[in-house]
Design an enzyme around this catalytic site. Structure first.
Site, mmCIF file in Angstrom:
data_model
loop_
_atom_site.group_PDB
_atom_site.id
_atom_site.type_symbol
_atom_site.label_atom_id
_atom_site.label_comp_id
_atom_site.label_asym_id
_atom_site.label_seq_id
_atom_site.Cartn_x
_atom_site.Cartn_y
_atom_site.Cartn_z
ATOM 1 N N GLU A 182 0.850 -1.181 0.000
ATOM 2 C CA GLU A 182 0.000 0.000 0.000
ATOM 3 C C GLU A 182 0.886 1.232 0.000
ATOM 4 O O GLU A 182 1.654 1.448 0.931
ATOM 5 C CB GLU A 182 -0.875 0.059 1.244
ATOM 6 N N ASP A 217 -5.168 8.248 11.314
ATOM 7 C CA ASP A 217 -3.794 7.848 11.583
ATOM 8 C C ASP A 217 -3.250 8.416 12.883
ATOM 9 O O ASP A 217 -3.528 9.555 13.256
ATOM 10 C CB ASP A 217 -2.891 8.280 10.426
#
Ligand SMILES: Cc1ncc(COP(=O)(O)O)c(C=O)c1O
Lengths: 262, 393
Positions: free
Chosen positions: A52, A63
């Site tokens: 990814e 995140d």
């Protein structure tokens, strides 16, 4: 079929012998702007099954600090969507594993969704993970475009996702389902307990049509093994970025080898 | 055309819920319940009673005689500055804390920029005895020390947001991340008409008490329901949404939204989203926001911390693009001057946010018999330091 589907059916075919799928996330443009392709090559050489590529965003809501910091540095290094596509122009000459772009929706919206998908197809991207593009919007507005460019869209599920919704997501998916290991942003590396195990078991027993790949919180051989005992594979992000921060690119093959041992 | 929200959570092309799956259960729970809960008689009773006895509503609609004389028109001020805690923000936090309790939540989180919403949230958490965590940019914590102290006195924990530019946008990111990490017991009290659906609509409904009162009060004073214009400043847009709400579909009423131009629209230091923004996604909402060509969200600037946000709520994005609203931006200097003028002419010290709305009269002409309501969203106590430094008082 696209490379993601190929890779997954290959894994399935050799189910007992084959190692579980190992996927790595890293932020494009980190640690250095031009590291992207070299990192991809090294990951493939080290035996990683899929990657990814993180398209950095100023405000990555899902995140934790590690990926926030790598994204900020990548942007400071000058990374843009256009530059990423330039870097990936010839990537398929040297890298053959499936490649996914993971990013937030706003930069893609600004690039133009159709233009973005067309570019992805041109450079050889196989799928997209866009955490803030919800299922309903995808189905209504973007599914056709993704399909036109043979891009697989990957949805996330979490321990809080209802069975009903998991089934809806399974129906809308045609690559794999990204099983978020715990109710947490990325980079929580405390290890897994029986809550995670129960959750992996619960979803695995639903007999979904899509394979399950676990992400968030995988950092070493032990957590990789725990995550993949009932699923097809796992994704490592923050722990890999920490390795890059500590040891640079020269640490890549050792890190990957350490995940595969035991 | 309808300027309110549709059943899919959009105002025209704007709104929706662009959220990671981790937030879906919480946002969906709220979406399914918010209207049902708000319509319950017991909810309405408790909400109205607290607005009356705790917040001090209805706030006066005050005819500003000397200001009107100066600008040769008829100016009314809706006195949200007289609300408990000093701004309109508390209308929303009262509503949301009652919502959170009915949803069985025990832990409250919120973001704050200037600290007004943080104080209003800490206040209602103290009132209800709920745990309260406020996220505030590290830079803002330094700029707004008195409000940080207030929140602490009220029992809240203030957590510095150290990511990104360390201001309101980043405090909002941190609050959202906290909600992802605490999906079961926590309610997120967003402070403006921003964020994923249903937040913009829910906050607008809680703030709509402002225009509800204006209607009644104007009938008493002017024997008419409708003003010719309603003027309000726009950060995220909650005080404006409340002041506009009951006039949205009444095209006889002009809606004037005032944004912060900072040091000037072309200075690179501005928060005038309608002039500088493009369609995109911020904090889960499709709306207008300030961003680079590459889709990275940029840092706004305004002398007023409450207007220092790189987006506007989806209702306002729609009012702007449809032409229903008139959007005007006011520089720091003009706002500060208008704020001081209100002190001298009316004996009212306004918040710097609200001073932006007051600066409309130096910028735009009105007819002598126009009736104009300016939403005075907050009082200036929190801004004394800035006033002192700016005017060398
Ligand atoms: C007094 C006052 N007015 C206006 C605002 C701007 O917010 P909104 O646009 O949501 O009303 C704030 C925000 O802190 C405020 O404190």
């Amino acid at each position: 079929m696209n490379r993601i589907q190929n890779k997954l059916s290959e894994k399935k075919l050799y189910h007992n012998k084959a190692e579980k799928l190992l996927s790595i996330y890293f932020t494009a443009g980190y640690p250095k702007l031009d590291d992207t392709v070299e990192i991809l090559q090294q990951l493939e050489e080290s035996g990683v099954d899929m990657v990814e590529i993180g398209l950095p965003f100023s405000d990555p809501l899902a995140d934790g600090p590690t990926i926030q910091d790598s994204s900020q540095l990548a942007l400071k290094n000058g990374m843009t969507t256009e530059i990423l596509f330039q870097q990936l122009k010839d990537v398929r000459k040297t890298v053959s594993i499936p490649l996914i772009i993971m990013g937030y929706f706003n930069p893609i919206l600004q690039y133009g969704v159709e233009d973005f998908c067309e570019k992805c197809a041109e450079v050889g991207i196989d799928g997209l993970i866009l955490p803030d593009l919800p299922l309903s919007e995808y189905k209504e507005h973007y599914h056709e475009t993704f399909k036109k460019y043979n891009l697989i869209n990957v949805f996330l599920i979490t321990p809080q996702t209802s069975d009903d919704r998991i089934r809806q997501i399974d129906t809308a998916s045609d690559g794999f389902i990204y099983l978020v290991s715990s109710s947490s942003v990325t980079g929580n590396l405390d290890g897994f307990d029986e809550n995670q195990e129960n959750y992996f078991n619960r979803v695995a027993s639903m007999q979904l049509k899509n394979p399950l790949i676990v992400g968030f919180g995988i950092k070493d051989a032990t957590t990789f093994k725990q995550a993949t005992s009932k699923t097809e594979g796992a994704i490592i992000g923050s722990a890999f970025i920490k390795t890059l921060a500590r040891n640079g690119k020269s640490g890549i093959s050792n890190f990957i080898a350490s995940i595969r041992e035991v | 055309m309808n300027y309110n929200i549709n059943e899919k959570g959009y105002y025209g092309d704007f709104g929706g819920a662009y959220i990671p799956e981790m937030l879906y259960p919480n946002v969906e729970e709220l979406r399914q319940n918010y209207l049902k809960v708000m319509r319950e008689e017991s909810f309405q009773k408790e909400f109205r009673q607290l607005l009356k006895e705790y917040v001090g509503r209805p706030t006066p609609l005050y005819f500003a005689k000397r200001l009107s004389e100066k600008y040769k028109t008829k100016i009314y001020l809706k006195r949200e500055d007289l609300c408990h805690t000093g701004a309109h923000k508390v209308n929303n936090t009262i509503g949301q804390i009652l919502m959170a309790k009915r949803l069985g939540k025990t832990r409250i989180i919120a973001e704050t920029g200037a600290g007004q919403h943080g104080v209003a949230t800490a206040t209602v958490c103290a009132l209800m005895g709920l745990e309260c965590i406020i996220f505030m940019g590290e830079v803002d914590i330094k700029r707004q020390a008195p409000n940080v102290a207030r929140m602490k006195m009220l029992g809240a924990k203030v957590v510095p947001a150290t990511s990104g530019s360390k201001t309101l946008k980043d405090a909002t990111n941190e609050a959202i991340r906290d909600w992802i990490n605490n999906p079961v017991d926590t309610h997120y009290i967003i402070g403006s008409v921003v964020g994923p659906h249903p937040y913009p609509d829910m906050v607008a409904r809680f703030q709509s008490v402002i225009s509800e009162e204006i209607k009644t009060q104007l009938r008493e004073k002017e024997n008419r329901k409708n003003p010719d214009f309603v003027v309000a400043c726009v950060g995220g847009g909650s005080n404006a949404a409340g002041a506009f709400y009951h006039y949205l579909d009444n095209l006889e009423v002009g809606l004037i939204a005032v944004e912060a131009a900072g040091k000037g629209i072309d200075s690179g230091e501005s928060a005038a989203t309608s002039a500088l923004g493009k369609v995109g996604i911020i904090h889960g909402s499709k709306t207008l926001l300030m961003q680079t060509a590459d889709g990275q969200i940029t840092e706004p600037y305004s002398i007023s911390a409450g207007l220092d946000y790189p987006g506007v709520g989806p209702m306002h994005a729609n009012l702007f693009t449809s032409g229903r609203g008139e959007f005007i931006s006011i520089t720091d200097d003009k706002a500060m001057k208008a704020g001081l003028e209100l002190c001298k002419l009316e004996g009212i010290i306004p918040a710097i946010e609200s001073s932006h709305a007051l600066a409309i009269f130096e910028t735009r002409k009105f007819k002598r018999d126009d009736v104009i309501v300016v939403n005075l969203s907050g009082r200036g106590d929190k801004d004394l330091d800035t006033f002192i430094r700016y005017f060398d008082l």
